[in-house]
Enzyme design. Structure first.
Site, PDB file in Angstrom:
ATOM      1  NE  ARG B  18      -2.566  -1.282   3.330  1.00 24.23           N
ATOM      2  CZ  ARG B  18      -2.918  -1.259   4.628  1.00 24.23           C
ATOM      3  NH1 ARG B  18      -4.170  -0.972   4.536  1.00 24.23           N
ATOM      4  NH2 ARG B  18      -2.109  -1.636   5.584  1.00 24.23           N
ATOM      5  CG  ASN B  36      -3.817  -4.509   2.743  1.00 23.28           C
ATOM      6  OD1 ASN B  36      -3.555  -4.549   1.496  1.00 23.28           O
ATOM      7  ND2 ASN B  36      -3.089  -4.744   3.647  1.00 23.28           N
TER       8      ASN B  36
END
Ligand SMILES: [Fe+3]
Ligand SMILES: [Mg+2]
Ligand SMILES: [Zn+2]
Ligand SMILES: [Zn+2]
Lengths: 339, 767
Positions: B18, B36
């Site tokens: 990320r 996520n």
């Protein structure tokens, strides 16, 4: 042995005719003579009071003779001990033979004498029976079935339901002796030391324990075929409990242990005769062992483990060096697992 | 301006994905979000098509090194607006279909920082970043967020929190972020459980001093406790062996750093890459000269190779840097039971083995041993011996014919591993120990429960080995009853074969394949113990083509523990061999064992492992072994010595028979070995010729059946010399297939069970 005009068993001895009568009259009836047999009924008429235990057992073993004992004694003790494990005092037995044509009469007689002796030891009467003869090759010398009834001890509350975590597991004497003795004869292995089979009736010992400890004796088991491992696994599986054993505390004769090692056998899986396993309330465990040790043939009684609430369905043994192994329920023979 | 959605699956969580997306998006000044969930990583952003597609491409191509992408897609969505670019936390999906990040070795940057006294994390033993540190061993639930891992009790201090939320920091969104102010605390204790050094900076010095004094220190690492001591101190190693009841099984060593290791060990580029990579396994390596800084005879008695690893955590980095010498580092356990990882058990079950304990207050959720890897010496063929830390629990090989069913494969027994197919992903657990030991059954069951909880799944099909007395089989049956799952038992060597077929996707190809499946013990469908198997794969079916000729199984498991018994079972009708063997038995044993053999045994074995044992014993290598495969390993060592020392290797084989039907005779091998012994041929040479004979045997069988493809599996192929020789002599003539992702030993049974169930015609196997 009475004088007979035949020295081997033939098909005629099982026909129910003249030869059968000759065999029974001259030998069996005389040997086991008692009131019930004298009646010559088709069956025995018995008088029983209270709770009654009923059990049966068949014996198809090879060899039929082994150090100090034979199939006959085993057949009596088998049913007697099954009844004892129910907490019952065995009273009456039935006795049935399937003989293979060609069995030596001397062998048969020796077995009959053993049966008589064993029945006397156990205090049971043989009250009915049957004899059949099969063609050569259709049997293996002699098969014996015994069934028996006995009166349940007033104090007995023997049941898996009463087994609790914390209960102690006791064996009444050294383990694996019988199986190793049988094997030594069957495999034709001449060991330097002769290990004697220890088949015997257990009912008197059990009665003594029930007299003293009553319902604190939660379970009794006769760890014959499949050995201790099998009965313990049955307890773990059927009772939804865990079992912990301590290798250090397992009573086993030195020679037996050495031979197990030599033959790659785990003594926990070796068949026993003449010993029993008891699951008892923790508080009385030491006393039970003290009591047992004073009884003949129970001098090696020991607490070998306990029932636990963890590892449900598993029997776990702590080895002498501290590792813990799973004692599994063997299916079939001891097949190699190690790679 | 359109609204785009990118969905990426694979090992994309816990690997800094990320933050990576964030930086890339920020560079392009995109507005959007990244989050996520249980199905992977999702990115939503606003962009024109001209911007979106190159961004998508770049994103996949330049992914972080620790990431392994298995699937990705880009699609358009309904319009919505975003302010700037943000990392969000979202947990919507009910079921998980994601890879679990393994535990990564310390990265270069963190190593630099931890050794730098002026860095804020200098000497902090639990330094991590988005590119390194523990993952799998910390996961309590999914997804991989701070509150779901064993760091949830450690609240980040303001400085750590700032790093965590600063997009420019390399610890941006690092879930394991901590420092000495807010993080994990070391505690060094004596056997009375008293802390003997409260100052954590001095703890390192103290441990080093203890090693110097010859003490054994149990250290809590990533997957459990390791027992450590000075690797040059023969006395201490002897004490450790005695306390652990481990007379001769080799111990692994941890070297201070790569350059130190290179001075003492022969390390190829491939091996070096493996040692220093993100997995950092134990690699089996040869010593350069006898005067190494370790006590070789006590570390690895009778062997030329030792297991070597480099510090893979900051704690080991600090300790080894301070010590400057190799240490013994071996899994803390009794015998081959699972590694001990619970603090309480170190003080109960392992008491008496160690002198001091270096523990810490971070929980190990999932235990793991160190992975073990070796490479064949000529072809550098990688051979996994143990697949664990850094590799488990994801399986990246092909999974063909995916069913939507949830399938649980229970594996074998002595090298227990289970496999779980769920949502088209296959998880292959770490090595969980020998299921003969209670602790291993506990760890096996605990890990299995953990998986089913993490993924929130229930098995619909359960695959077990045919061996009736494996614990995994028994437990599989219990589970099948509890879950109402279908139970299927699969023959051991068919599973091995299916495993290697599936790794190379050979089941999907029309060509016939010959399977050379050699191991010690597997239950055969004829009730015998198999292990020297030649199988064929043809038209979707596996069949048993031929096998080593049967010899009697005697004395149960004792046979595998004592090579002399294998030797006897193989050669009791060979009088010359009996002359050699007689002195290896007591009079009583000799009499009884021969009687047992003469009587004839109903159970027989075609085991290749037992043939290795027999030959090793005849050569006088050993009569009884103290660990699995010891005799075979020593035999390989001697053969390898001969192979390296003789410039011209003679191609002499004990195998003469050219064509085979069903039984491949082993008596000619035994006869050849015994004859050579009588002629005074050197033991090393005989050991080598035995290896060569096996290669010849494979060639002969392959020629008989006209197979071009040969696939190898089974524990025997952990033998690096055999692998080398097979490649050297058969490589030009056949296409050879060896395991890559999994071990050749029984660790691959779970994979094989699944592969067999999915791709092999199996009308006859359901029971
Ligand atoms: Fe195998
Ligand atoms: Mg019975
Ligand atoms: Zn790092
Ligand atoms: Zn901090």
């Amino acid at each position: 042995m009475p004088k007979l005009d035949f020295d081997i068993i033939t098909l005629g001895h099982g026909s129910g005719g003249l030869l059968t009568n000759k065999l029974l009259d001259s030998g069996v009836f005389h040997l086991f003579d008692n009131e019930q047999l004298q009646q010559r009924h088709d069956g025995a008429i018995l008088e029983l009071k209270g709770k009654t235990a009923f059990s049966t057992d068949s014996f198809v073993i090879s060899p039929i003779f082994f150090p100090d004992s034979n199939i006959g004694e085993l057949a009596v003790n088998g049913t007697v001990n099954d009844l004892a494990m129910c907490g019952a005092v065995p009273k009456y037995l039935s006795l049935s033979f399937i003989l293979e044509e060609g069995l030596e009469m001397t062998d048969f007689w020796e077995i009959l004498v053993s049966i008589k002796w064993a029945a006397e030891q156990a205090g049971v009467q043989i009250v009915t029976g049957d004899t059949k003869v099969v063609e050569k090759g259709k049997g293996d010398k002699i098969f014996i079935n015994t069934s028996g009834v006995g009166q349940v001890h007033d104090n007995a509350k023997i049941s898996l339901e009463h087994v609790r975590p914390g209960d102690k597991i006791i064996v009444s004497d050294s383990i694996a002796t019988h199986g190793v003795a049988i094997m030594s004869v069957r495999e034709g292995l001449e060991f330097e030391t002769t290990i004697k089979s220890d088949t015997r009736c257990l009912n008197h010992t059990v009665t003594a324990l029930l007299d003293n400890f009553g319902e604190d004796i939660h379970l009794l088991k006769d760890p014959t075929r499949g050995g201790l491992a099998t009965v313990l696994n049955e307890i773990a599986r059927d009772g939804n409990l865990g079992v912990d054993l301590n290798q250090k505390h397992l009573p086993i004769q030195k020679e037996v242990s050495a031979l197990c090692e030599l033959l790659g056998l785990d003594p926990l899986y070796v068949a026993n005769e003449g010993i029993f396993m008891a699951v008892v309330k923790a508080e009385i465990a030491e006393k039970v062992v003290d009591k047992l040790r004073k009884i003949e043939h129970c001098s090696n009684a020991a607490i070998i483990g306990e029932v636990v609430e963890n590892h449900i369905n598993q029997v776990v043994i702590t080895s002498a060096i501290g590792g813990k192994r799973v004692v599994s329920m063997l299916i079939g023979e001891q097949l190699p697992r190690i790679c | 301006m359109n609204n785009w959605h990118i969905h990426i699956t694979g090992r994309v969580q816990g690997v800094g994905f990320r933050p990576y997306v964030y930086r890339l998006a920020a560079k392009q000044k995109l507005n959007g979000i990244v989050y996520n969930d249980l199905n992977g990583v999702h990115i939503e952003f606003l962009a024109s098509k001209e911007v979106a597609i190159p961004f998508y491409k770049k994103l996949i191509e330049a992914a972080p090194t620790l990431a392994k992408i298995t699937g990705h897609e880009l699609y358009e969505m309904d319009d919505r607006s975003f302010e700037g670019f943000q990392i969000l936390q979202k947990k919507e999906a009910k079921t998980a279909a994601m890879m679990l990040p393994p535990d990564f070795a310390i990265c270069k940057n963190c190593r630099k920082e931890v050794l730098n006294n002026s860095n804020r994390r200098g000497y902090y033993s639990f330094i991590t970043c988005t590119e390194c540190g523990p993952r799998y061993s910390l996961i309590k639930k999914l997804p991989f967020e701070r509150e779901c891992i064993a760091m949830d009790d450690f609240k980040m201090c303001p400085t750590c929190g700032e790093e965590y939320s600063n997009p420019k920091d390399r610890r941006y969104h690092s879930q394991t972020n901590s420092c000495s102010d807010c993080g994990v605390r070391l505690s060094l204790m004596n056997n009375l459980r008293e802390e003997i050094e409260p100052d954590s900076k001095l703890v390192i010095k103290k441990v080093v001093a203890l090693w110097k004094e010859g003490k054994i220190v149990a250290i809590k690492g990533i997957g459990g406790y390791l027992l450590t001591c000075d690797a040059s101190n023969a006395e201490t190693i002897k004490i450790l062996r005695k306390r652990k009841h481990r007379p001769s099984k080799p111990f692994a060593c941890m070297y201070p750093n790569a350059s130190y290791a290179e001075q003492e060990l022969i390390i190829s580029a491939t091996e070096s890459k493996s040692l220093t990579g993100e997995v950092a396994p134990i690699v089996l390596l040869r010593l350069k000269k006898k005067q190494a800084s370790i006590a070789l005879n006590d570390v690895a008695p009778g062997l030329d190779q030792i297991g070597v690893m480099l510090p893979y955590t900051p704690l080991y980095e600090l300790l080894l840097q301070a010590y400057g010498k190799p240490i013994i580092a071996t899994s803390a356990n009794l015998s081959n039971a699972s590694i001990v990882f619970e603090d309480i058990k170190v003080f109960s079950e392992l008491a008496g083995i160690w002198d001091y304990v270096l523990s810490n207050d971070r929980e190990i959720v999932t235990s793991q041993d160190d992975s073990v890897l070796r490479f064949s010496s000529i072809k550098k063929q990688p051979i996994l011996i143990r697949r664990s830390r850094g590799l488990a629990p994801n399986y990246f090989g092909p999974i063909s014919n995916c069913e939507s069913n949830t399938i649980l494969a229970m594996g074998a027994s002595q090298k227990s591993v289970f496999g779980l197919l769920f949502q088209s992903l296959f998880y292959l657990s770490q090595y969980l120990g020998d299921l003969a030991f209670f602790e291993s059954t506990e760890s096996y069951k605990r890990t299995l429960r953990h998986f089913m909880n993490l993924l929130n799944c229930q098995p619909e099909v359960i695959l077990v080995d045919m061996h009736p007395n494996y614990y995994s089989t028994e437990y599989g049956k219990q589970l099948a009853t509890t879950h109402g799952a279908k139970l299927v038992s699969i023959q051991h060597h068919y599973a091995h074969f299916a495993a290697i077929l599936s790794e190379h996707e050979l089941q999907t190809k029309p060509e016939e394949v010959l399977g050379v499946i050699w191991d010690g013990t597997g239950y055969g469908d004829d009730g015998n113990i198999w292990g020297g198997e030649f199988l064929t794969f043809e038209s979707g079916m596996i069949n048993r083509l031929a096998h080593l000729s049967y010899v009697p199984v005697i004395l149960g498991d004792k046979m595998a523990l004592e090579p002399r018994i294998s030797a006897l079972a193989h050669s009791w009708e060979n009088t010359k061999a009996m002359d050699i063997l007689k002195e290896k038995f007591s009079e009583q044993e000799w009499k009884i064992y021969r009687k047992i053999l003469a009587k004839g045994q109903s159970t027989k074995t075609s085991s290749m492992g037992r043939l290795f044992d027999a030959v090793a014993c005849l050569l006088g290598i050993m009569d009884t072994q103290t660990y699995e495969g010891e005799a075979a390993l020593q035999l390989e060592t001697l053969a390898q010595r001969y192979f390296e020392q003789s410039n011209k290797v003679e191609e002499t084989s004990y195998v003469s028979q050219i064509s085979y039907i069903e039984e491949v005779p082993v008596n000619e091998i035994i006869e050849g070995v015994v004859k050579d012994l009588k002629y005074g041929v050197g033991i090393n040479q005989i050991a080598y010729q035995f290896h060569y004979s096996l290669v010849k045997m494979i060639e002969n069988v392959a020629l008989t059946t006209n197979n071009e493809k040969i696939a190898f599996s089974g524990g025997v192929f952990q033998n690096a010399l055999l692998v080398d020789l097979v490649q050297q002599f058969l490589g030009d003539k056949f296409e050879l297939y060896f395991h890559r992702e999994v071990s050749p030993n029984d660790e691959n049974i779970a994979l094989g069970q699944l592969a067999y169930y999915q791709t092999t015609k199996r009308d006859e196997i359901s029971k």
